[in-house]
Design a protein around this motif. Sequence first.
Motif, PDB file in Angstrom:
ATOM      1  N   THR A  54      -8.704 -25.899 -10.697  1.00  0.00           N
ATOM      2  CA  THR A  54      -7.378 -25.848 -10.068  1.00  0.00           C
ATOM      3  C   THR A  54      -6.970 -24.407  -9.759  1.00  0.00           C
ATOM      4  N   ALA A  55      -7.138 -23.534 -10.744  1.00  0.00           N
ATOM      5  CA  ALA A  55      -6.747 -22.134 -10.551  1.00  0.00           C
ATOM      6  C   ALA A  55      -7.598 -21.473  -9.471  1.00  0.00           C
ATOM      7  N   SER A  69      -9.233 -22.921  -7.032  1.00  0.00           N
ATOM      8  CA  SER A  69      -9.004 -23.486  -5.695  1.00  0.00           C
ATOM      9  C   SER A  69      -7.742 -22.910  -5.062  1.00  0.00           C
ATOM     10  N   VAL A  70      -6.712 -22.682  -5.868  1.00  0.00           N
ATOM     11  CA  VAL A  70      -5.482 -22.074  -5.339  1.00  0.00           C
ATOM     12  C   VAL A  70      -5.769 -20.656  -4.861  1.00  0.00           C
ATOM     13  N   ILE A  71      -6.476 -19.899  -5.666  1.00  0.00           N
ATOM     14  CA  ILE A  71      -6.814 -18.522  -5.288  1.00  0.00           C
ATOM     15  C   ILE A  71      -7.749 -18.518  -4.086  1.00  0.00           C
ATOM     16  N   ALA A  93      -8.097 -20.832  -1.757  1.00  0.00           N
ATOM     17  CA  ALA A  93      -7.383 -21.252  -0.548  1.00  0.00           C
ATOM     18  C   ALA A  93      -6.489 -20.131  -0.030  1.00  0.00           C
ATOM     19  N   SER A  94      -5.908 -19.383  -0.943  1.00  0.00           N
ATOM     20  CA  SER A  94      -5.052 -18.258  -0.520  1.00  0.00           C
ATOM     21  C   SER A  94      -5.870 -17.176   0.173  1.00  0.00           C
ATOM     22  N   PRO A 123      -8.997 -21.870   4.763  1.00  0.00           N
ATOM     23  CA  PRO A 123      -8.533 -22.126   3.395  1.00  0.00           C
ATOM     24  C   PRO A 123      -9.082 -23.401   2.769  1.00  0.00           C
ATOM     25  N   GLY A 139     -11.148 -23.195  -0.580  1.00  0.00           N
ATOM     26  CA  GLY A 139     -10.507 -23.858  -1.714  1.00  0.00           C
ATOM     27  C   GLY A 139     -11.470 -24.802  -2.410  1.00  0.00           C
ATOM     28  N   SER A 166     -14.321 -22.642  -4.125  1.00  0.00           N
ATOM     29  CA  SER A 166     -13.853 -21.966  -5.340  1.00  0.00           C
ATOM     30  C   SER A 166     -13.490 -22.974  -6.440  1.00  0.00           C
ATOM     31  N   ALA A 167     -13.048 -24.182  -6.078  1.00  0.00           N
ATOM     32  CA  ALA A 167     -12.805 -25.214  -7.090  1.00  0.00           C
ATOM     33  C   ALA A 167     -14.112 -25.616  -7.756  1.00  0.00           C
TER      34      ALA A 167
END
Length: 156
Positions: free
Chosen positions: A65-66, A68-70, A72-73, A82, A86, A89-90
């Motif tokens: 989760t963390a 994927s947020v980073i 996507a950003s 993104p 995302g 990175s997830a």
Amino acid sequence: MQVFSTFEYSSYIELAVSELEKKGIKKEGIFIVPLNNRTENRRIFDSVHRADGVSLIDLGMALATAFSVIGASIGFKLIWGPIYWGIISAFVGFILGLGIKLFMFKVIKKKQRLLRGKHSEVILIVDCHSVDAEVVENILWNNLALGVSKVRSDGL
């Protein structure tokens, strides 16, 4: 009355038995059963019917989760966009969290289990009268029993 107790395999069992015999408990009323300890290692992955309460994917999900947020950003500035970054990175976060949990379970927790190491290896069953049960229980506790329990055998 029957008094059940568990011991580690040591000389304290012999001391407890000799002390019980001195207190008037007959040899026929003392029963010692050695236990066979587990020889195979515990399974890491749970099945549908058995679970040991250890979760391997909780840290992986949190890191996924963390990450994927980073991802996507940061993905807004990268070429694939993104959504792809995302997802990538997830996946990386999940694999990293799963690897950390597997390492902790296989290496660190195994060392702690080996160091802790008190195993019930012998069960001692004493058949006695109800008036002697308290004395028998005290003798067993004084000789380092891991656990003691009394059961009335008169059917009550």
